[in-house]
Scaffold this active site. Structure first.
Site, PDB file in Angstrom:
ATOM      1  N   SER A  10     -61.201 -56.903 -65.738  1.00  0.00           N
ATOM      2  CA  SER A  10     -61.297 -58.300 -65.797  1.00  0.00           C
ATOM      3  C   SER A  10     -61.034 -59.055 -64.124  1.00  0.00           C
ATOM      4  O   SER A  10     -61.735 -60.208 -63.912  1.00  0.00           O
ATOM      5  CB  SER A  10     -60.190 -58.997 -66.509  1.00  0.00           C
ATOM      6  OG  SER A  10     -59.037 -59.086 -65.868  1.00  0.00           O
ATOM      7  N   LYS A  47     -54.282 -62.852 -63.520  1.00  0.00           N
ATOM      8  CA  LYS A  47     -55.984 -63.571 -63.128  1.00  0.00           C
ATOM      9  C   LYS A  47     -55.552 -64.075 -62.114  1.00  0.00           C
ATOM     10  O   LYS A  47     -54.369 -64.374 -61.662  1.00  0.00           O
ATOM     11  CB  LYS A  47     -55.330 -64.543 -64.903  1.00  0.00           C
ATOM     12  CG  LYS A  47     -56.036 -63.580 -65.810  1.00  0.00           C
ATOM     13  CD  LYS A  47     -57.420 -63.341 -66.099  1.00  0.00           C
ATOM     14  CE  LYS A  47     -57.767 -62.615 -67.290  1.00  0.00           C
ATOM     15  NZ  LYS A  47     -57.278 -61.068 -67.267  1.00  0.00           N
TER      16      LYS A  47
END
Length: 89
Positions: A10, A47
């Site tokens: 990701s 993230k």
């Protein structure tokens, strides 16, 4: 400060790849734009943080993944800020 091993893709467009080791510092204050190791509702993720008035948005660096919107209804723990990535070839 501690090391964690990345699992997943990701954050590949930010230069963080599956199998990398990350140097994570718990003493660095989380703020918009920083990469963070987060636990959202019991699930760990790495993230980029975006702080808004009513939520925290966790942004991936891979278009195959969607941002995670964290509100007061979620359980969010920021475990630390990513300072370095270590990759073996």
């Amino acid at each position: 400060t501690y090391l964690i091993k990345v699992s997943g893709t990701s954050m590949q467009d930010a230069g963080i790849f599956d199998g990398d080791l990350l140097v994570v510092d718990r003493s660095v204050k989380p703020k918009t734009g920083r990469l963070a190791v987060c636990c959202v509702d019991g699930q760990f993720t790495i993230k980029r943080i975006k702080v808004e008035a009513d939520a925290v948005i966790l942004l991936p660096a891979n278009s195959e993944f969607k941002p995670i919107r964290v509100t007061a209804e979620n359980d969010l723990v920021i475990w630390g800020i990513v300072l370095h990535a270590i990759r073996s070839f």
